[in-house]
Design a protein around this motif. Structure first.
Motif, mmCIF file in Angstrom:
data_model
loop_
_atom_site.group_PDB
_atom_site.id
_atom_site.type_symbol
_atom_site.label_atom_id
_atom_site.label_comp_id
_atom_site.label_asym_id
_atom_site.label_seq_id
_atom_site.Cartn_x
_atom_site.Cartn_y
_atom_site.Cartn_z
ATOM 1 N N LEU A 65 0.872 -1.173 0.000
ATOM 2 C CA LEU A 65 0.000 0.000 0.000
ATOM 3 C C LEU A 65 0.905 1.217 0.000
ATOM 4 C CD1 LEU A 65 -2.369 -1.313 2.787
ATOM 5 C CD2 LEU A 65 -2.861 -1.251 0.348
ATOM 6 N N PRO A 66 1.116 1.839 -1.131
ATOM 7 C CA PRO A 66 2.148 2.875 -1.230
ATOM 8 C C PRO A 66 1.779 4.177 -0.517
ATOM 9 C CG PRO A 66 1.138 2.456 -3.373
ATOM 10 C CD PRO A 66 0.415 1.630 -2.388
ATOM 11 N N GLU A 67 2.300 4.328 0.678
ATOM 12 C CA GLU A 67 1.966 5.477 1.504
ATOM 13 C C GLU A 67 3.107 6.477 1.493
ATOM 14 O OE1 GLU A 67 1.292 2.888 4.760
ATOM 15 O OE2 GLU A 67 -0.871 3.136 4.656
ATOM 16 N N PHE A 68 3.041 7.372 0.548
ATOM 17 C CA PHE A 68 4.056 8.429 0.457
ATOM 18 C C PHE A 68 3.384 9.675 -0.097
ATOM 19 C CE2 PHE A 68 4.017 6.280 -3.611
ATOM 20 C CZ PHE A 68 4.026 7.321 -4.525
ATOM 21 N N GLY A 113 0.897 22.300 1.662
ATOM 22 C CA GLY A 113 0.074 21.283 1.022
ATOM 23 C C GLY A 113 0.795 19.955 0.960
ATOM 24 N N VAL A 114 0.004 18.890 0.943
ATOM 25 C CA VAL A 114 0.539 17.539 0.771
ATOM 26 C C VAL A 114 -0.297 16.850 -0.293
ATOM 27 C CG1 VAL A 114 0.922 15.286 1.833
ATOM 28 C CG2 VAL A 114 1.387 17.361 3.151
ATOM 29 N N SER A 115 0.382 16.219 -1.234
ATOM 30 C CA SER A 115 -0.307 15.439 -2.256
ATOM 31 C C SER A 115 0.083 13.980 -2.102
ATOM 32 C CB SER A 115 0.109 15.959 -3.637
ATOM 33 O OG SER A 115 -0.108 14.968 -4.615
ATOM 34 N N PHE A 116 -0.916 13.101 -2.167
ATOM 35 C CA PHE A 116 -0.661 11.658 -2.157
ATOM 36 C C PHE A 116 -0.941 11.154 -3.576
ATOM 37 C CE2 PHE A 116 -1.651 12.826 2.202
ATOM 38 C CZ PHE A 116 -0.631 12.198 2.900
ATOM 39 N N PRO A 117 0.098 11.013 -4.384
ATOM 40 C CA PRO A 117 -0.110 10.780 -5.819
ATOM 41 C C PRO A 117 -0.881 9.509 -6.154
ATOM 42 C CG PRO A 117 2.156 11.420 -5.395
ATOM 43 C CD PRO A 117 1.516 11.189 -4.065
ATOM 44 N N ILE A 118 -0.765 8.466 -5.344
ATOM 45 C CA ILE A 118 -1.412 7.210 -5.722
ATOM 46 C C ILE A 118 -2.926 7.264 -5.496
ATOM 47 C CG2 ILE A 118 -1.449 4.700 -5.356
ATOM 48 C CD1 ILE A 118 1.125 5.872 -6.696
#
Ligand code: IPD
Ligand code: CA
Ligand code: CA
Length: 263
Positions: free
Chosen positions: A99-102, A118-123
């Motif tokens: 589960l790609p958590e980055f 801001g934070v973006s979670f690309p997946i």
């Protein structure tokens, strides 16, 4: 706020690239930095370069403090306009995870005070944005911290970090571990902090983060109604060493500090 717009545009510009590279990691250049599990990929470098270029084009005189390529030096003038970039926070999860958590973290500070982040979670495509005094948004909707008031039912993220800080983490967070309903350790500061901002988690603890790791997430949690401090209850100073980082929904803060300071 123009800085928040820039953060949003930067996420839109780099997210497709990160998703593409994550989906096809064959041949990706990966090296290690301070220790064997502290990784750097070509994607970290490319994202940082692209985001930094967008910032410099919009604000040529602003300083940039970023994790990679020797840009970690804090501003000489603490009152300068400064941006903080962590191109991939949770690089281990980016490289190796079911589960790609980055996430990508971008923040803007002026006079040493966080102004936008801001934070973006690309997946997953989740985007968190905050402006000081303007609240925090999760995918365009206002987000708030949880209302959990008891540690026995709380979920606390204890981020154990790299091997060099494990003992310190056990010493400071051991009592929390024993007295908390549930705990998590995703090893991506952005995820721990955004989980506090979204109310999915009630607190986040780390003994030694760098400002690019926590800047955006800390503002997000505060703007969502949370509280932040070092391990003594003092305010976090962006460009100085802090003795630990504690970010909570506010209700649990003092109790967590008491555990951290239990001998
Ligand atoms: C790391 C993550 C991790 C934290 C480490 C950081 P990176 O950042 O935020 O959760 O425990 O201290 O270095 O290396 O994945 O950008
Ligand atoms: Ca990081
Ligand atoms: Ca990073």
């Amino acid at each position: 706020m123009i800085e928040i717009e820039l953060i949003e545009n930067a996420f839109a510009a780099v997210t497709p690239y990160v998703r593409e590279r994550h989906a096809d990691k064959a041949g990706m250049e990966i090296s290690s930095k301070d220790h064997a599990t502290d990784l750097l990929t070509e994607v970290d470098l490319e994202v940082q370069r692209r985001v930094a270029a967008m910032i410099t084009e919009a604000f040529p005189h602003d300083l940039i403090v970023a994790e990679e390529e020797g840009r970690t030096r804090y501003p000489d003038d603490p009152n300068a306009r400064a941006w903080l970039i962590d191109p991939i926070d949770g690089t281990q999860n980016f490289v190796r995870s079911l589960l790609p958590e980055f996430g990508i973290s971008i923040a803007f500070a002026q006079d040493g005070l966080l102004v936008a982040g801001g934070v973006s979670f690309p997946i997953t495509g989740d985007v968190f944005l905050a402006g000081r005094g303007a609240g925090a948004l999760h995918n365009g909707c206002t987000t708030r911290v949880s209302d959990v008031r008891s540690l026995t039912t709380a979920r606390v993220e204890i981020d154990f970090g790299g091997p060099s800080i494990r003992q310190r983490t056990l010493d400071r967070a051991g009592s929390i571990l024993l007295h908390t309903g549930q705990f998590r350790c995703h090893c991506a500061a952005v995820l721990g902090l955004c989980s506090v901002a979204s109310g999915d988690s009630d607190a986040y603890v780390h003994v030694a983060l760098s400002p690019w790791d926590y800047a955006a997430g800390l503002l997000l949690a505060e703007e969502a109604g949370g509280r932040s401090s070092d391990f003594h209850g003092n305010p976090i100073h962006l460009f100085r060493e802090n003795d630990g980082i504690l970010v909570s929904n506010g209700h649990l803060h003092d109790e967590l500090l008491a555990h951290i300071n239990t001998k």
